[in-house]
Design a protein around this motif. Structure first.
Motif, PDB file in Angstrom:
ATOM      1  N   PHE A  64      29.477  33.356  30.605  1.00  0.00           N
ATOM      2  CA  PHE A  64      30.874  33.577  30.983  1.00  0.00           C
ATOM      3  C   PHE A  64      31.524  32.254  31.377  1.00  0.00           C
ATOM      4  O   PHE A  64      31.035  31.538  32.259  1.00  0.00           O
ATOM      5  N   LEU A  65      32.640  31.922  30.728  1.00  0.00           N
ATOM      6  CA  LEU A  65      33.491  30.805  31.116  1.00  0.00           C
ATOM      7  C   LEU A  65      34.882  31.381  31.375  1.00  0.00           C
ATOM      8  O   LEU A  65      35.327  32.262  30.646  1.00  0.00           O
ATOM      9  N   GLY A  66      35.570  30.882  32.384  1.00  0.00           N
ATOM     10  CA  GLY A  66      36.883  31.449  32.649  1.00  0.00           C
ATOM     11  C   GLY A  66      37.415  31.071  34.010  1.00  0.00           C
ATOM     12  O   GLY A  66      37.034  30.057  34.599  1.00  0.00           O
ATOM     13  N   ASP A  67      38.308  31.919  34.523  1.00  0.00           N
ATOM     14  CA  ASP A  67      39.010  31.621  35.767  1.00  0.00           C
ATOM     15  C   ASP A  67      38.488  32.467  36.926  1.00  0.00           C
ATOM     16  O   ASP A  67      37.399  33.038  36.865  1.00  0.00           O
ATOM     17  N   SER A  68      39.297  32.571  37.985  1.00  0.00           N
ATOM     18  CA  SER A  68      38.836  33.148  39.244  1.00  0.00           C
ATOM     19  C   SER A  68      38.438  34.618  39.169  1.00  0.00           C
ATOM     20  O   SER A  68      37.563  35.061  39.918  1.00  0.00           O
ATOM     21  N   ASN A  69      39.056  35.400  38.292  1.00  0.00           N
ATOM     22  CA  ASN A  69      38.703  36.811  38.245  1.00  0.00           C
ATOM     23  C   ASN A  69      37.295  37.035  37.713  1.00  0.00           C
ATOM     24  O   ASN A  69      36.707  38.093  37.932  1.00  0.00           O
ATOM     25  N   ILE A  70      36.733  36.040  37.022  1.00  0.00           N
ATOM     26  CA  ILE A  70      35.320  36.079  36.646  1.00  0.00           C
ATOM     27  C   ILE A  70      34.494  35.335  37.682  1.00  0.00           C
ATOM     28  O   ILE A  70      33.405  35.776  38.067  1.00  0.00           O
ATOM     29  N   ASP A  71      35.008  34.229  38.162  1.00  0.00           N
ATOM     30  CA  ASP A  71      34.263  33.351  39.068  1.00  0.00           C
ATOM     31  C   ASP A  71      33.906  34.030  40.385  1.00  0.00           C
ATOM     32  O   ASP A  71      32.761  33.992  40.833  1.00  0.00           O
ATOM     33  N   TYR A  72      34.882  34.649  41.035  1.00  0.00           N
ATOM     34  CA  TYR A  72      34.724  35.061  42.424  1.00  0.00           C
ATOM     35  C   TYR A  72      34.331  36.531  42.586  1.00  0.00           C
ATOM     36  O   TYR A  72      34.643  37.379  41.749  1.00  0.00           O
ATOM     37  N   SER A  73      33.706  36.788  43.747  1.00  0.00           N
ATOM     38  CA  SER A  73      33.321  38.161  44.094  1.00  0.00           C
ATOM     39  C   SER A  73      34.335  38.804  45.025  1.00  0.00           C
ATOM     40  O   SER A  73      34.355  40.026  45.168  1.00  0.00           O
TER      41      SER A  73
ATOM     42  N   ILE B 239      31.933  39.997  38.456  1.00  0.00           N
ATOM     43  CA  ILE B 239      31.890  40.803  37.231  1.00  0.00           C
ATOM     44  C   ILE B 239      30.590  40.596  36.448  1.00  0.00           C
ATOM     45  O   ILE B 239      29.965  41.579  36.032  1.00  0.00           O
ATOM     46  N   PRO B 240      30.122  39.355  36.216  1.00  0.00           N
ATOM     47  CA  PRO B 240      28.840  39.204  35.507  1.00  0.00           C
ATOM     48  C   PRO B 240      27.681  39.883  36.235  1.00  0.00           C
ATOM     49  O   PRO B 240      26.778  40.444  35.602  1.00  0.00           O
ATOM     50  N   GLU B 241      27.715  39.849  37.565  1.00  0.00           N
ATOM     51  CA  GLU B 241      26.678  40.510  38.348  1.00  0.00           C
ATOM     52  C   GLU B 241      26.768  42.031  38.201  1.00  0.00           C
ATOM     53  O   GLU B 241      25.753  42.731  38.081  1.00  0.00           O
ATOM     54  N   MET B 242      27.985  42.554  38.204  1.00  0.00           N
ATOM     55  CA  MET B 242      28.188  43.989  37.994  1.00  0.00           C
ATOM     56  C   MET B 242      27.671  44.407  36.628  1.00  0.00           C
ATOM     57  O   MET B 242      27.062  45.481  36.472  1.00  0.00           O
ATOM     58  N   LEU B 243      27.904  43.535  35.649  1.00  0.00           N
ATOM     59  CA  LEU B 243      27.453  43.813  34.284  1.00  0.00           C
ATOM     60  C   LEU B 243      25.933  43.902  34.222  1.00  0.00           C
ATOM     61  O   LEU B 243      25.377  44.815  33.595  1.00  0.00           O
ATOM     62  N   MET B 244      25.252  42.980  34.883  1.00  0.00           N
ATOM     63  CA  MET B 244      23.783  42.998  34.882  1.00  0.00           C
ATOM     64  C   MET B 244      23.239  44.217  35.616  1.00  0.00           C
ATOM     65  O   MET B 244      22.175  44.731  35.272  1.00  0.00           O
ATOM     66  N   GLN B 245      23.977  44.676  36.614  1.00  0.00           N
ATOM     67  CA  GLN B 245      23.548  45.848  37.363  1.00  0.00           C
ATOM     68  C   GLN B 245      23.651  47.124  36.529  1.00  0.00           C
ATOM     69  O   GLN B 245      22.860  48.053  36.691  1.00  0.00           O
ATOM     70  N   LYS B 246      24.615  47.138  35.606  1.00  0.00           N
ATOM     71  CA  LYS B 246      24.887  48.346  34.841  1.00  0.00           C
ATOM     72  C   LYS B 246      24.126  48.430  33.512  1.00  0.00           C
ATOM     73  O   LYS B 246      23.988  49.511  32.947  1.00  0.00           O
ATOM     74  N   THR B 247      23.675  47.268  32.999  1.00  0.00           N
ATOM     75  CA  THR B 247      23.017  47.288  31.690  1.00  0.00           C
ATOM     76  C   THR B 247      21.996  46.168  31.604  1.00  0.00           C
ATOM     77  O   THR B 247      21.968  45.265  32.444  1.00  0.00           O
ATOM     78  N   ASN B 248      21.180  46.194  30.561  1.00  0.00           N
ATOM     79  CA  ASN B 248      20.048  45.277  30.443  1.00  0.00           C
ATOM     80  C   ASN B 248      20.459  43.974  29.760  1.00  0.00           C
ATOM     81  O   ASN B 248      20.095  43.707  28.613  1.00  0.00           O
ATOM     82  N   VAL B 249      21.239  43.141  30.476  1.00  0.00           N
ATOM     83  CA  VAL B 249      21.657  41.846  29.949  1.00  0.00           C
ATOM     84  C   VAL B 249      21.369  40.761  30.976  1.00  0.00           C
ATOM     85  O   VAL B 249      21.143  41.046  32.158  1.00  0.00           O
ATOM     86  N   MET B 250      21.381  39.523  30.517  1.00  0.00           N
ATOM     87  CA  MET B 250      21.294  38.366  31.403  1.00  0.00           C
ATOM     88  C   MET B 250      22.616  37.632  31.298  1.00  0.00           C
ATOM     89  O   MET B 250      22.996  37.164  30.214  1.00  0.00           O
ATOM     90  N   ALA B 251      23.374  37.553  32.396  1.00  0.00           N
ATOM     91  CA  ALA B 251      24.708  36.951  32.374  1.00  0.00           C
ATOM     92  C   ALA B 251      24.738  35.707  33.253  1.00  0.00           C
ATOM     93  O   ALA B 251      24.248  35.716  34.381  1.00  0.00           O
ATOM     94  N   TYR B 252      25.315  34.640  32.726  1.00  0.00           N
ATOM     95  CA  TYR B 252      25.445  33.367  33.445  1.00  0.00           C
ATOM     96  C   TYR B 252      26.913  33.166  33.783  1.00  0.00           C
ATOM     97  O   TYR B 252      27.752  33.004  32.890  1.00  0.00           O
ATOM     98  N   ASN B 253      27.226  33.165  35.076  1.00  0.00           N
ATOM     99  CA  ASN B 253      28.610  33.029  35.513  1.00  0.00           C
ATOM    100  C   ASN B 253      28.944  31.563  35.730  1.00  0.00           C
ATOM    101  O   ASN B 253      28.647  30.984  36.770  1.00  0.00           O
ATOM    102  N   CYS B 254      29.573  30.948  34.738  1.00  0.00           N
ATOM    103  CA  CYS B 254      29.988  29.546  34.836  1.00  0.00           C
ATOM    104  C   CYS B 254      31.507  29.417  34.814  1.00  0.00           C
ATOM    105  O   CYS B 254      32.051  28.373  34.436  1.00  0.00           O
ATOM    106  N   ALA B 255      32.182  30.497  35.196  1.00  0.00           N
ATOM    107  CA  ALA B 255      33.643  30.447  35.335  1.00  0.00           C
ATOM    108  C   ALA B 255      34.005  29.639  36.580  1.00  0.00           C
ATOM    109  O   ALA B 255      33.250  29.604  37.548  1.00  0.00           O
ATOM    110  N   ILE B 256      35.161  28.988  36.534  1.00  0.00           N
ATOM    111  CA  ILE B 256      35.624  28.161  37.651  1.00  0.00           C
ATOM    112  C   ILE B 256      37.058  28.559  37.978  1.00  0.00           C
ATOM    113  O   ILE B 256      37.960  28.442  37.152  1.00  0.00           O
TER     114      ILE B 256
END
Length: 305
Positions: free
Chosen positions: A54-63, A69-86
């Motif tokens: 994931f690359l992007g702005d604050s709505n991806i970056d922050y909790s 959001i990437p963490e929520m995604l990993m919780q809901k399905t079998n993926v590995m997500a890297y949150n590199c949004a700034i």
């Protein structure tokens, strides 16, 4: 041995020594170039999972005190997500010189994709005060970006648009195709660099979301908020930026478009719903859930095609 023969032998020895030095220097240069990119260590575990950057702005970056959001995604399905949004970043690149402490300018998609392509993230690491004082976890993101095996990525998400809209960057219609000072131009540059490094990945262009504008005076928000669907900073409303991203997506066979502006169902009538926003632009927990569900729907379609 005559003096002339000895001299010839010495000359040969000198030539061999010089050749050896030249060979070692040449080998060293090639080694340096080849070794410039740090060793990839991610994904270290769970390599069998779908890998998403994931690359992007604050709505991806922050909790925002909840879950990213990437963490929520990993919780809901079998993926590995890297949150590199700034948070705070645009796709477009400002033509104005930026302050070293201003990571909004440093880490536009245009600049960040160049770092990913070259493997040179020194601009992110050379200023310790900047790293330690930034509101985004720059150190953690640098670690991932420096050591990520980009060829292993299945999807790369580019979530940009809101800050381009608020900053008034031109959309780019009728302008030079790869002009980094325009929204479309910077998207194209970023997409093509990302594809070069992640040749097997589908690039998901995640559109601008609903937001509202509020006037700022003396660093204070004043007056009523105005819908982004009607307010124009000089280059279009949020609908225009959404459409621009959709059009760029159609230019690349390896890119797909995620319509958050229409797909999330947030508009002028219901934006006030409790839980939708932390403020006039940042997602609340409810909006992060809606975004994640919409992303999962798209991911399911892509995985089953």
């Amino acid at each position: 041995m005559s003096g002339q023969a000895a001299e010839k032998k010495e000359n040969k020895i000198v030539l061999w020594i010089l050749f050896g030095i030249f060979f070692l220097l040449t080998a060293g240069i090639f080694y340096f170039i080849a070794g410039f990119r740090p060793k990839a260590i991610f994904p270290a575990l769970e390599k069998e999972k779908t890998q998403i950057l994931f690359l992007g702005d604050s709505n991806i970056d922050y909790s925002f005190g909840g879950m990213e959001i990437p963490e929520m995604l990993m919780q809901k399905t079998n993926v590995m997500a890297y949150n590199c949004a700034i948070g705070g970043t645009c796709a477009a690149n400002s033509a104005e010189p930026y302050n070293r402490k201003n990571y909004y300018g440093m880490f536009s998609l245009y600049n960040l994709s160049k770092m990913i392509e070259t493997g040179d993230f020194s601009v992110m690491t050379r200023n310790r005060d900047f790293i330690d004082s930034s509101s985004s976890d720059i150190k953690g993101k640098v670690l991932i970006l420096e050591h990520l095996d980009y060829s292993a990525m299945d999807y790369v998400v580019l979530h940009y648009g809101m800050n381009d809209y608020f900053a008034g960057f031109p959309i780019g219609d009728g302008m030079e195709k790869y002009d980094e000072r325009t929204y479309k131009g910077a998207l194209r540059c970023g997409i093509e660099r990302i594809h070069k490094m992640c040749p097997d990945a589908t690039v998901i262009l995640s559109s601008i979301t609903y937001c509202r504008y509020q006037k700022v005076e003396n660093e204070e928000l004043v007056g009523e908020t105005i819908s982004g669907l009607s307010h124009d900073f000089g280059h279009g409303t949020i609908e225009n930026y959404r459409t621009a991203m959709e059009e760029v997506s159609g230019e690349y066979p390896y890119a797909v478009f995620l319509d958050n502006l229409n797909g999330m169902g947030i508009d002028d009538e219901n934006y006030i719903t409790e839980g939708y926003f932390e403020d006039h632009m940042h997602f609340g927990e409810k909006s992060r859930e809606i975004y994640t569900e919409g992303f999962l729907e798209l991911l399911t379609k892509l995985e089953n095609r």
